[in-house]
Design a protein around this motif. Structure first.
Motif, short mmCIF file in Angstrom:
data_model
loop_
_atom_site.label_atom_id
_atom_site.label_comp_id
_atom_site.label_asym_id
_atom_site.label_seq_id
_atom_site.Cartn_x
_atom_site.Cartn_y
_atom_site.Cartn_z
N ILE A 121 0.82 -1.21 0.00
CA ILE A 121 0.00 0.00 0.00
C ILE A 121 0.86 1.26 0.00
CG2 ILE A 121 -1.59 1.38 1.41
CD1 ILE A 121 -3.05 -1.22 2.07
N VAL A 122 1.95 1.27 0.75
CA VAL A 122 2.76 2.49 0.81
C VAL A 122 3.51 2.76 -0.49
CG1 VAL A 122 3.01 2.42 3.32
CG2 VAL A 122 4.81 1.47 1.89
N HIS A 123 3.49 1.80 -1.41
CA HIS A 123 4.09 2.00 -2.73
C HIS A 123 3.04 2.39 -3.76
CE1 HIS A 123 7.33 -0.15 -0.68
NE2 HIS A 123 8.13 0.42 -1.57
N PHE A 124 1.96 3.03 -3.30
CA PHE A 124 0.82 3.38 -4.16
C PHE A 124 1.18 4.32 -5.30
CE2 PHE A 124 0.93 6.70 -1.02
CZ PHE A 124 0.58 7.84 -1.71
N LYS A 125 2.21 5.10 -5.16
CA LYS A 125 2.55 6.07 -6.22
C LYS A 125 2.93 5.38 -7.53
CE LYS A 125 3.98 9.98 -3.45
NZ LYS A 125 5.07 10.91 -3.14
N GLY A 126 3.33 4.12 -7.45
CA GLY A 126 3.71 3.38 -8.65
C GLY A 126 2.54 2.74 -9.38
N GLY A 127 1.34 2.80 -8.82
CA GLY A 127 0.17 2.19 -9.44
C GLY A 127 -0.12 0.81 -8.87
N LEU A 128 -1.20 0.20 -9.34
CA LEU A 128 -1.66 -1.07 -8.79
C LEU A 128 -0.68 -2.23 -9.01
CD1 LEU A 128 -5.48 -0.97 -9.60
CD2 LEU A 128 -4.38 -0.76 -7.37
N ILE A 129 -0.12 -2.33 -10.20
CA ILE A 129 0.82 -3.43 -10.46
C ILE A 129 2.04 -3.28 -9.57
CG2 ILE A 129 2.33 -4.50 -12.18
CD1 ILE A 129 0.24 -3.69 -14.31
#
Length: 177
Positions: A121-129
């Motif tokens: 979740i905390v890597h949300f800036k990269g998008g769903l994949i």
């Protein structure tokens, strides 16, 4: 890449002031077991992170050695892997496992799964994949911590995955065309 020292310093203080550093010294695992539980999750990253990342187009095969490799290594190990693993494995995963144990859930893999989900979740800036692949990576790092009880083993897996990614693929992901 930003050389930002405030977050890693906070995590380093958390690590040193908590009982994490003490717990890591008291472990009955042999050196061979520590190596096994560090290398196996790393090897699993190839089919579970890199192949899906490549097939999805999120990353492209782009092997290269850059002149910033050494600064990237220092930055990534000390400012990224140390910070994230102390937070997600040493603090969060351990707190989740302790909380679940109080409610009668003694299988630590649930803590690994929940901490991995939050890591994604905390890597949300990269998008769903990217979030999904980060959650899978988080599971591998968490598994290393779960099996060894050592944040440094999770850090080593995390760093090895990031280094392979940096050396062989577009980093952190392929640019949109």
């Amino acid at each position: 890449m930003h050389l930002n020292f405030d977050q890693p310093m906070v995590m380093l203080m958390v690590y040193c002031m908590s009982d994490l550093s003490t717990l890591e010294k008291n472990n009955n695992l042999s050196c061979q077991q520590l190596i096994k539980y560090t290398i196996v999750p790393y090897i699993c990253s190839i089919p579970f992170i890199f192949i899906p990342g490549y097939l999805s187009g999120l990353i492209l095969f782009d092997p290269c050695l850059t002149n910033i490799l050494w600064i990237w290594i220092m930055h990534n190990f000390f400012l990224v892997c140390l910070t994230e693993e102390v937070l997600f494995r040493g603090c969060l995963q351990r707190a989740i496992q302790n909380g679940l144990t109080r409610y009668g859930v003694h299988n630590g893999l649930w803590a690994v799964i929940l901490a991995s989900f939050l890591f994604g979740i905390v890597h949300f800036k990269g998008g769903l994949i990217y979030m999904g692949l980060a959650a899978i990576a988080g599971f591998l790092y968490g598994y290393a911590y779960y099996k060894t009880g050592k944040v440094v083993c999770a850090m080593m897996v995390h760093f090895a995955v990031n280094l392979l990614h940096f050396l062989l693929f577009t980093y952190p992901m392929a640019m949109a065309k």
